[in-house]
Design an enzyme around this catalytic site. Sequence first.
Site, mmCIF file in Angstrom:
data_model
loop_
_atom_site.group_PDB
_atom_site.id
_atom_site.type_symbol
_atom_site.label_atom_id
_atom_site.label_comp_id
_atom_site.label_asym_id
_atom_site.label_seq_id
_atom_site.Cartn_x
_atom_site.Cartn_y
_atom_site.Cartn_z
ATOM 1 C CE LYS A 12 -4.292 0.317 0.718
ATOM 2 N NZ LYS A 12 -5.197 -0.229 -0.299
ATOM 3 C CB THR A 57 -2.606 -3.117 -0.249
ATOM 4 O OG1 THR A 57 -3.875 -2.875 -0.865
ATOM 5 C CG2 THR A 57 -1.741 -3.953 -1.195
ATOM 6 C CG ASP A 58 -8.334 -2.327 3.482
ATOM 7 O OD1 ASP A 58 -8.587 -1.187 3.035
ATOM 8 O OD2 ASP A 58 -8.846 -2.793 4.516
ATOM 9 C CG PHE A 157 30.303 24.052 -16.277
ATOM 10 C CD1 PHE A 157 30.890 22.938 -15.686
ATOM 11 C CD2 PHE A 157 29.710 23.892 -17.519
ATOM 12 C CE1 PHE A 157 30.877 21.699 -16.311
ATOM 13 C CE2 PHE A 157 29.690 22.649 -18.148
ATOM 14 C CZ PHE A 157 30.272 21.555 -17.541
ATOM 15 N NE ARG A 174 27.599 26.495 -13.011
ATOM 16 C CZ ARG A 174 27.405 25.242 -13.401
ATOM 17 N NH1 ARG A 174 26.765 24.989 -14.529
ATOM 18 N NH2 ARG A 174 27.852 24.221 -12.681
ATOM 19 C CD GLN A 217 29.037 16.626 -12.845
ATOM 20 O OE1 GLN A 217 28.999 17.853 -12.714
ATOM 21 N NE2 GLN A 217 28.819 16.032 -14.003
ATOM 22 C CG ASN A 243 22.677 22.650 -13.332
ATOM 23 O OD1 ASN A 243 22.272 23.694 -12.813
ATOM 24 N ND2 ASN A 243 23.839 22.553 -13.945
ATOM 25 C CG HIS A 245 19.877 24.677 -16.824
ATOM 26 N ND1 HIS A 245 21.130 24.320 -16.391
ATOM 27 C CD2 HIS A 245 19.401 23.599 -17.489
ATOM 28 C CE1 HIS A 245 21.389 23.073 -16.772
ATOM 29 N NE2 HIS A 245 20.350 22.605 -17.439
#
Lengths: 289, 289, 289, 289
Positions: A12, A57-58, A157, A174, A217, A243, A245
Amino acid sequence: MTIRLGDNQYGKAETHVVRITKATDTHEIKDLNVSVALAGDFADTHLKGDNTKVVPTDTQKNTVFAFANEPIGEIEDFALKLARHFVNDFESVGRARVTIEEFPWVRINVASKGAANAFMRKGTEKRLAMVTCMRHSEWVVSGLADLVVLKSAGSEFRGFPRDRYTTLEETSDRILATSLMARWRYTSAAVDWAESYSEGRRMILETFANHHSLALQQTLYAMGEAVLEARREVCEIRLSMPNKHHFQVDLSPFGLKNENEVFHAADRPYGLIEGTVLRDDAPDGALAW
Amino acid sequence: MTIRLGDNQYGKAETHVVRITKATDTHEIKDLNVSVALAGDFADTHLKGDNTKVVPTDTQKNTVFAFANEPIGEIEDFALKLARHFVNDFESVGRARVTIEEFPWVRINVASKGAANAFMRKGTEKRLAMVTCMRHSEWVVSGLADLVVLKSAGSEFRGFPRDRYTTLEETSDRILATSLMARWRYTSAAVDWAESYSEGRRMILETFANHHSLALQQTLYAMGEAVLEARREVCEIRLSMPNKHHFQVDLSPFGLKNENEVFHAADRPYGLIEGTVLRDDAPDGALAW
Amino acid sequence: MTIRLGDNQYGKAETHVVRITKATDTHEIKDLNVSVALAGDFADTHLKGDNTKVVPTDTQKNTVFAFANEPIGEIEDFALKLARHFVNDFESVGRARVTIEEFPWVRINVASKGAANAFMRKGTEKRLAMVTCMRHSEWVVSGLADLVVLKSAGSEFRGFPRDRYTTLEETSDRILATSLMARWRYTSAAVDWAESYSEGRRMILETFANHHSLALQQTLYAMGEAVLEARREVCEIRLSMPNKHHFQVDLSPFGLKNENEVFHAADRPYGLIEGTVLRDDAPDGALAW
Amino acid sequence: MTIRLGDNQYGKAETHVVRITKATDTHEIKDLNVSVALAGDFADTHLKGDNTKVVPTDTQKNTVFAFANEPIGEIEDFALKLARHFVNDFESVGRARVTIEEFPWVRINVASKGAANAFMRKGTEKRLAMVTCMRHSEWVVSGLADLVVLKSAGSEFRGFPRDRYTTLEETSDRILATSLMARWRYTSAAVDWAESYSEGRRMILETFANHHSLALQQTLYAMGEAVLEARREVCEIRLSMPNKHHFQVDLSPFGLKNENEVFHAADRPYGLIEGTVLRDDAPDGALAW
């Protein structure tokens, strides 16, 4: 040629339980979205429709609500309690995974004091716990998601390779923005979860703020490393960082100079950076995720 | 029978501009989603495809970015500047409406001090401004949206009529939760927007926390009244409050007693309560919304 | 200075009811999202928390389900039945508005024949009905939403004014794409709803396909006009059309020529074009929307 | 204790490219959302911020657009072309994964004939392809997502175990509804993709319609088995099926009998059933997913 059943699980998902603790006049709130997934001896339901071993699942949903009648504590403990229950009480269940998202709330201030019984949602951020229990082993993962952060300085970068399809300009200034998901694995279940969470989160945020970034990274690795260095109980951390932008808008057609201050925040496409940082001696955690 | 053009408007929606101010080493961030809608003498483009008077939506977007190159200030001022520009500089534009959502950010703490250039998103809440300018009049509306609040005490719902289809039980202790949208209109544009916003927001939150609620409608009215009593510059306030139902879970089948502490937070359906509170002498504001 | 209650309404939003008709072995499915909003004599709940006249939203939900036990028919009829019930059976209710979204389904094909009891969702499109009932008058609006369409030829945008902030190039060959919302008002409630809907939809789609567009506004007007010309029972139509921009990608840096075939489908910002087309003799419909 | 970099990948996600082919007056449309993820020799960017080997995600986006200038063909072929390019042309890239979602469109009918240049979105469903290329091996996965289906007959759920927390009643007649994701892996790349897709989809839909379901798991297995039996080129299929609960509404408090025809379609929580069906002799595909 034989066709057969491979990996499978069921459960569930997204039982949304809100637990108010009214032990005193000053209430406490826990707001959790709980998902359960069970794996085990379920071939008969797939092959024959025989549900003898299938915990509905109940029932799983009911169990979440029933267990929430006791004080919940930290979400890692609540997930452990639930996952152990499914593995221990049902022979057919070989593996139970309980994933919890916790939505944070803060007290509403009245005359600069937190109200006893009135709350507001705090942030877009969620706290996460994911617990996987098998008969003789268990793994605990904690983390956070949707933590949106942005650096307006200290991000470059440059130095990337150029091929026929490269048009991107190098930049030494940036905007770096992301919506962080970080999840870390522990070596044991004997941990002060609250402290690990708040300290892990703090290391991530401080590193994001302080780190001079030459690549997203590199920032990812630095954040992971900071958590591992500060928290001995953590052996592995996985980070996922879109990322987001922010493009500097060219205002020169309007006779204006954009001093790197006006940006268009784009939706798609976006970079997506994913990485793992771990200790050399981390015990195997393949089944934890 | 004649067919004719009725009300119409067009514009560029959701220009997402992020403005970093780098006047000092400690940067400031403004994160805005700006929508422009123009009405006026645009029959020719509808009837003949003659675009002579149609300010392109692309130009509207460019204008937003260009204007953001100057310091933005409060969003009400930025919206006024933009809306006045479209009405004043283009004869065809009879009415310009600029709607701004502002996403709040806070500085990331490093060693308990706010970082100079690193930020995190604060809350799900947005600040709103909506400015409507015509040749000889203008209206300013401020507000907030997606402010999620919850009371765990001080909320009742009793005394309602019962018909054939009524099954709801009366309650003198329920959870009251909503995702607030509140928008208030000013009598003039000579206002300290920042103060009006933060004080308006404070009145709403404090009233929500303090008010003993016999109905969500009563809470809505009390919040609106509190803003109008505290802020002379506000003449009308409109509130929209979904009733985010939290149902007490029946744990009796499991031999447990739920002391009104365990709730299922449902998604749909939800109640939706909308209301206006205003001064008797409020100037006409039909065109402001 | 007196503060008072202005316009207000409340109701249960988004009751999601699925109605299977099993009169024969070949089942029929209706999938509806029903929202109810009531206005009337509700000052006491706002001012005093007196709920004597407040039909609970829970009762409204129950009523939707109970009424769905009878065959639903067209959604306009179902909305009328519900809205009339609230106005007629509760003295405090001066106006009831029922809004229904219908999600279309089609039978799954098995060996090229529609299955008796298995269905799949058809399209992103929804059919709409909005009915407003007062003591002595009522209005019916039908329509559709989220109908995503695109023209790869026959769309221009030229001749627009240029100012300091204009950089857009004129084009005589662009992609025109939108996600249509169209809602039309009838002069009476004695209408073949199914035919009006399917014919209205057909006129809109055919006009979109056939019309040579000099502006999205012109296409909007042409579609509205087509519906009004074809359907005498319709007196007014309102259209909302986001301009989903498809930007031709500049491939020249890669030594390639994009023959207007490769486009980037952008998310935001987008143009938003809204307009009304109506008959000169349309009865007043201000309260219908 | 040493801390090190573990698994990592990065790329540009969700480049939304629309490709119109205008070779004849009757245009063709392809609408793709393309995500690229690269893994390989990227330790230096993580550890030192040295980007010498990092193909910018901006370049990846440009490459997608540039490659779309050639006829796209089936999405599996387009993904193969892109993935091979990244692995073959960049020494640092050890693994490239390209994932494509294709949004289906159909021609708008004008006078019962498909228009040459006007289209409408068809369904909520997406077609999927996921290609993973390494230096000396590659894997192709095809599939579909968001295919919403419902059975109004032929679905039971009985015979499940009952514990303290079980309240669910057994049923031999329930609604079965799900939003299907199915992805299947091929043994080679020499496949008629269009046929495999449409036949795979057909087997899934027909099985869903025809299969008498004793459990959603059984239906899942039957659908997977049907695809494997019909398509020799497929060696493994993974299915994910949320159980979108439709609860029979209890109308007895209103003196009505619900003949299993009126249902409340709930949002959350939902069951989530996931499973794999594969051939015994399927080649290893761990890296394909």
